[in-house]
Design an enzyme around this catalytic site. Structure first.
Site, PDB file in Angstrom:
ATOM      1  N   HIS A 126      -7.883  -5.358  -0.350  1.00  0.00           N
ATOM      2  CA  HIS A 126      -6.590  -4.690  -0.237  1.00  0.00           C
ATOM      3  C   HIS A 126      -5.810  -5.170   0.992  1.00  0.00           C
ATOM      4  O   HIS A 126      -4.586  -5.270   0.972  1.00  0.00           O
ATOM      5  CB  HIS A 126      -6.822  -3.176  -0.167  1.00  0.00           C
ATOM      6  CG  HIS A 126      -5.569  -2.390  -0.010  1.00  0.00           C
ATOM      7  ND1 HIS A 126      -4.532  -2.456  -0.915  1.00  0.00           N
ATOM      8  CD2 HIS A 126      -5.158  -1.535   0.962  1.00  0.00           C
ATOM      9  CE1 HIS A 126      -3.551  -1.659  -0.506  1.00  0.00           C
ATOM     10  NE2 HIS A 126      -3.905  -1.102   0.621  1.00  0.00           N
ATOM     11  N   SER A 129       0.844  -1.197   0.000  1.00  0.00           N
ATOM     12  CA  SER A 129       0.000   0.000   0.000  1.00  0.00           C
ATOM     13  C   SER A 129       0.882   1.250   0.000  1.00  0.00           C
ATOM     14  O   SER A 129       1.767   1.368  -0.843  1.00  0.00           O
ATOM     15  CB  SER A 129      -0.921  -0.059   1.220  1.00  0.00           C
ATOM     16  OG  SER A 129      -1.968   0.836   1.081  1.00  0.00           O
ATOM     17  N   ASP A 165      -8.415  -6.797  -4.662  1.00  0.00           N
ATOM     18  CA  ASP A 165      -8.038  -5.452  -4.219  1.00  0.00           C
ATOM     19  C   ASP A 165      -8.575  -4.435  -5.222  1.00  0.00           C
ATOM     20  O   ASP A 165      -8.081  -4.336  -6.343  1.00  0.00           O
ATOM     21  CB  ASP A 165      -6.509  -5.368  -4.121  1.00  0.00           C
ATOM     22  CG  ASP A 165      -6.017  -4.026  -3.589  1.00  0.00           C
ATOM     23  OD1 ASP A 165      -6.834  -3.089  -3.461  1.00  0.00           O
ATOM     24  OD2 ASP A 165      -4.814  -3.919  -3.299  1.00  0.00           O
TER      25      ASP A 165
END
Lengths: 377, 198
Positions: free
Chosen positions: A347, A148, A314
């Site tokens: 995610h 991320s 995601d």
């Protein structure tokens, strides 16, 4: 939230020119390390944390008393095995776990800096952490790894320092924040700023905390970390501690109760202003713009080996955006591997127990470490 | 398999840049890495196989040759290998063209549908051939465009693709293919290996 945290910290005295134009010096960067640096200093891995992470990657987090945020990945006999590797993680600039951020006390006033803190970028965060690597006297890292926002830092790190890491593993990330990403971050910021206790960012002067706003921000963001399928399977329309609807606005549904809980525990460990500053840094991230619209130029000089990972479910940083990184790397002939891991966990997959992810990541890091050491690059 | 790997390896010069398209579990990549060059990449469509390759530390990208070869710059590899995969593409001609763009030279190996054992099955049994090299039934085969050594040879000449070397393999017997023995090699070999250039 900087409650006199007893954390490892260095004070960076070199002046650092921020992207916003302001220059800072004598600022703290808090960090933690795991494992031992070998005598050749060839086993160091720098892990970058995500939006709400901190330096406590593994073991017990001394602040929350919970497991470190990447305990599935980093630790003894884990994919990044601390028996073998020396793992370093710093709290990002702008954070609230000891590094220079809006909750840092301004020594001349004795008060928190609040929104007098300058706007920072992913580039600034990475440049500050590079000072830590210099302080630890590590000439070349074996790897830089992160998911991320941590993945964005990986990309920025290699772009800024093309010969400082042998291996780079950006996971579930993007080279530039999309309109959707910015939209969700803006929603979170507006929730914080709409809280009357925010006081334009100087809440600590009034011993206030915009916890309601911060909790809403967290709840909204949390939804974006999961997948529709994951939510449906885990919660569906199940009711919370009741047999029938109550015809009111209490948390009738389990999903409501779950989100409220996520919001409430988050405000105990995170600073609202940090949330504003770090989400802003993410929104400003556009690596290809830094290189005049050509992302591959960011990696032109690099000798670093890359491994890009995305997850099927995601939708926050979808496979297509991760693939763009792979394409840019390929177009400059960089050494890049890529896989999209099958997972229903959205995610958040990179933080969770996703066996095929953990196995592939661990095996890849260990085989590559062996190959690189044999070749003595 | 071993013979095919040896032949491919002998076609490649040392320390060159190689891309293996449809690299499977990375056996050929590993073989070439040990014998020829460290600078080798793979492209593979199956997630599971990509993960197997990456676990071994091989640089492999999950992707489809029909759409994902475009991302590599022109002539960015000295050799691009397509081992026994051409027949599985929707559009083999497009793939060959992409390979020729990405690689300075291309090595294509094809399971030969003209091999006499294959021909006999259709001729006498009247059923679609199932062999050691082509183990699938007609209803579950991934092979959409089977061809023969002669087909591929003719394809190259009609498209003005230069054939540098063409090798026929029968069991472990290796021989060269040329215009005059083409019909015989097409009948008597289970695999054709071509080194081509645009």
């Amino acid at each position: 939230m900087n409650k006199n945290i007893d954390t490892k910290k260095i004070i960076i005295s070199n002046p650092l020119k921020l992207d916003c134009g302001k220059e800072i010096n004598n600022f703290p960067i808090a960090y933690e390390t795991y494992g031992k640096l070998n005598s050749e200093k060839s086993n160091a891995i720098l892990v970058f944390h995500a939006l709400t992470g901190d330096q406590y990657v593994s073991g017990k987090n001394p602040i929350t008393n919970k497991d470190g945020w990447w305990s599935y990945v980093v630790g003894e006999n884990k994919p990044i095995d601390t028996n073998k590797f020396f793992v370093i993680c710093a709290n990002v600039m702008g954070g609230c776990m000891g590094s220079y951020g809006p909750s840092t006390i301004n020594e001349s006033t004795g008060k928190q800096i609040g929104t007098d803190f300058p706007i920072i970028t992913i580039n600034d965060m990475v440049n500050a952490q590079y000072e830590l690597i210099k302080y630890l006297e590590i000439e070349k890292l074996f790897a830089v790894v992160g998911g991320s926002m941590g993945g964005m830092q990986v990309l920025q790190f290699v772009a800024n320092f093309p010969d400082k890491a042998k291996l780079a593993i950006p996971i579930a990330c993007t080279s530039s924040h999309s309109a959707q990403n910015i939209a969700f971050n803006e929603l979170g910021r507006q929730a914080i700023m709409a809280d009357s206790k925010w006081e334009n960012g100087f809440y600590s002067n009034y011993k206030l905390n915009p916890d309601k706003g911060l909790a809403v921000a967290r709840m909204a963001a949390h939804i974006t970390y999961l997948s529709e399928k994951g939510l449906q399977e885990k919660f569906g329309r199940k009711l919370q501690d009741r047999d029938s609807l109550r015809y009111g606005f209490e948390a009738d549904f389990q999903i409501e109760s779950y989100l409220r809980y996520q919001g409430s525990v988050f405000v105990d460990r995170f600073d609202a202003n940090s949330y504003l500053y770090i989400t802003r840094a993410m929104d400003y991230f556009d690596l290809s713009k830094q290189y005049k619209g050509n992302l591959s130029d960011a990696f032109k000089k690099t000798k670093t080996k890359f491994f890009v990972i995305s997850f099927t479910s995601d939708w926050l940083y979808p496979t297509s955006e991760n693939r763009e990184i792979v394409i840019a790397l390929n177009s400059v002939g960089a050494d890049v591997g890529f896989v999209e891991i099958e997972s229903d966990k959205g995610h958040d997959s990179f933080l969770l127990d996703v066996p095929s992810f953990l196995k592939t990541l661990g095996d890849y890091i260990n085989s590559t470490y062996k190959i690189i050491n044999e070749r003595r690059i | 398999m071993k013979e095919e790997f040896n032949i491919i390896s002998n076609l490649i010069e040392e320390n060159t840049r190689v891309l293996d398209v449809g690299c499977g579990n990375g056996d050929l990549m590993k073989f070439l890495q040990e014998n020829k060059t460290k600078d080798i990449r793979g492209l593979e469509i199956s997630k599971e196989k990509v993960q197997n390759c990456l676990s071994k530390g091989l640089t492999v990208i999950e992707g489809n040759a029909e759409s994902d070869l475009k991302q590599f710059p022109k002539s960015s590899f000295d050799y691009v290998i397509l081992s026994q995969t051409l027949q599985a593409f929707l559009n083999p001609e497009l793939v060959i063209n992409e390979l020729l763009k990405v690689g300075k030279k291309v090595i294509v190996t094809i399971p030969n549908f003209g091999y006499w054992r294959v021909r006999l099955q259709l001729l006498f049994k009247g059923t679609m051939p199932v062999t050691e090299n082509l183990p699938h039934e007609w209803y579950n085969t991934p092979n959409l465009h089977m061809c023969t050594i002669k087909d591929f040879y003719n394809f190259c000449s009609s498209k003005n693709i230069k054939i540098f070397k063409s090798i026929a393999l029968k069991k472990s017997r290796i021989s060269e293919i040329n215009k005059s023995n083409l019909n015989y090699k097409n009948l008597d070999s289970h695999l054709g290996i071509f080194l081509i250039e645009s």
